[in-house]
Scaffold this motif. Sequence first.
Motif, PDB file in Angstrom:
ATOM      1  N   VAL A  63       0.780  -1.115   0.009  1.00 29.46           N
ATOM      2  CA  VAL A  63      -0.055   0.020   0.099  1.00 29.46           C
ATOM      3  C   VAL A  63       0.916   1.107   0.013  1.00 29.46           C
ATOM      4  N   GLY A  64       0.145   2.421  -0.301  1.00 31.38           N
ATOM      5  CA  GLY A  64       1.063   3.617  -0.789  1.00 31.38           C
ATOM      6  C   GLY A  64       1.055   4.431   0.760  1.00 31.38           C
ATOM      7  N   ASP A  65       0.538   3.968   1.854  1.00 32.18           N
ATOM      8  CA  ASP A  65       0.650   4.786   3.233  1.00 32.18           C
ATOM      9  C   ASP A  65       0.233   3.700   4.198  1.00 32.18           C
ATOM     10  N   ASP A  66      -0.412   3.955   5.357  1.00 33.95           N
ATOM     11  CA  ASP A  66      -0.467   3.133   6.544  1.00 33.95           C
ATOM     12  C   ASP A  66      -1.295   1.993   6.091  1.00 33.95           C
ATOM     13  N   GLY A  67      -0.962   0.828   6.696  1.00 40.44           N
ATOM     14  CA  GLY A  67      -1.682  -0.433   6.379  1.00 40.44           C
ATOM     15  C   GLY A  67      -3.074  -0.458   6.919  1.00 40.44           C
ATOM     16  N   VAL A  68      -3.213  -0.399   8.368  1.00 44.07           N
ATOM     17  CA  VAL A  68      -4.485  -0.124   8.913  1.00 44.07           C
ATOM     18  C   VAL A  68      -4.389   1.127   9.941  1.00 44.07           C
ATOM     19  N   ALA A  69      -5.143   2.118   9.776  1.00 44.32           N
ATOM     20  CA  ALA A  69      -4.981   3.619  10.317  1.00 44.32           C
ATOM     21  C   ALA A  69      -6.335   3.772  10.842  1.00 44.32           C
ATOM     22  N   VAL A  70      -6.034   4.370  12.245  1.00 48.13           N
ATOM     23  CA  VAL A  70      -7.158   4.951  12.943  1.00 48.13           C
ATOM     24  C   VAL A  70      -6.613   6.570  13.068  1.00 48.13           C
ATOM     25  N   VAL A  71      -7.240   7.381  12.469  1.00 45.94           N
ATOM     26  CA  VAL A  71      -6.788   8.700  12.105  1.00 45.94           C
ATOM     27  C   VAL A  71      -8.165   9.668  12.787  1.00 45.94           C
TER      28      VAL A  71
END
Length: 358
Positions: free
Chosen positions: A170-178
């Motif tokens: 993936v181009g950024d976080d795999g699994v993200a809570v933001v």
Amino acid sequence: MISVTDMGAVGDGVTDDTAAVQAALDSAGRGDTVLLPAGRTFVQTRVLTVANAGVTVTGGGTLLATQESDSSLTVTAADVTISGITLDISSTSRRWDAYEQQRLRLDGASRVVVRDVVVDGSAAAGVYVGGGTSDFLLDRVTVQNTRADGIHITQGSHDGQVLSPVVRNVGDDGVAVVSYRQDGDPCARIRVVSPSVNGSTGGRGVSVVGGTDVDVTGLDVRNTYGAAVYLAAEGNWGTTGVARVRVSGGTIVNANSATGIDHGSVLVYNGTTDQTVQDITVTGLTVSGYRATVSRVLGLIADSAASPGIRSVTLSAITITGDSRPAALVSNQGATTFTAAGVLRNGGALVRTGGYFR
């Protein structure tokens, strides 16, 4: 049962089936099932929306988005189930960030279930959970080849579970809570179980960047651009603080490959002057594989002396192997703000010298 072919969809991977698929979604009511038949590929040239409550979309078929600027399948209704289909995209030219480009987007709906879905390619995030979505379940979702995060949970979404996600390249976080302050209440009460993340060209493996009451268990994170685990408040992105986050059990291999950032494998970070990062537990991890020039394996870092800092952090039962750098753990926080118990490097307990643990 309503098959999209009953509405005129062809499913040959060439014909534009957008109107037929949308017509099937619009005609379905509570308790109805919309079928994308297995073995067929239905071309999508604009955003598709599931707007009727209680609908199931399934069948084993593929939705192929051919216009990256309008490539989303968006769910806005409650009690919807998306199951057993593949969301593909023909190509992407760059990273996009609008709603229309999130390949699967949950927008403010309650009790949505996404199960055994494959997202292969996205101009933005693979799965975007926003708009205060609540009581959601992502179960055995596979996401790969995205321009942005694999799974992105934001905008105050809460009371959700992410079970056994598989995230690749993936181009950024795999699994993200933001959680951004501008969105109001932070994301809360999110449970992530057995996430498998392997490969990223940007971002981190599993991250909580603003959020409360987040529980991550049984992770397997490998070959990430930044940290494998990143728990933070970020001033430059205007996020909320972090509170009551627990990361427990799992494996980290080859984190922080990017030479331009110095995260290490696990980073607890406060980059704000007015938010707190507190009540954090990281326990039961096995860590190995390091870029030679990264300065640490574990970090507790606050950017500003004026920051409320990092409080009540517990690091325990962490096994670090194959590490020979000067310090395995680095902290610029006071000794009373955290505890490190049972953290072993190459079989031995860490020895503290100032903010460095060798």
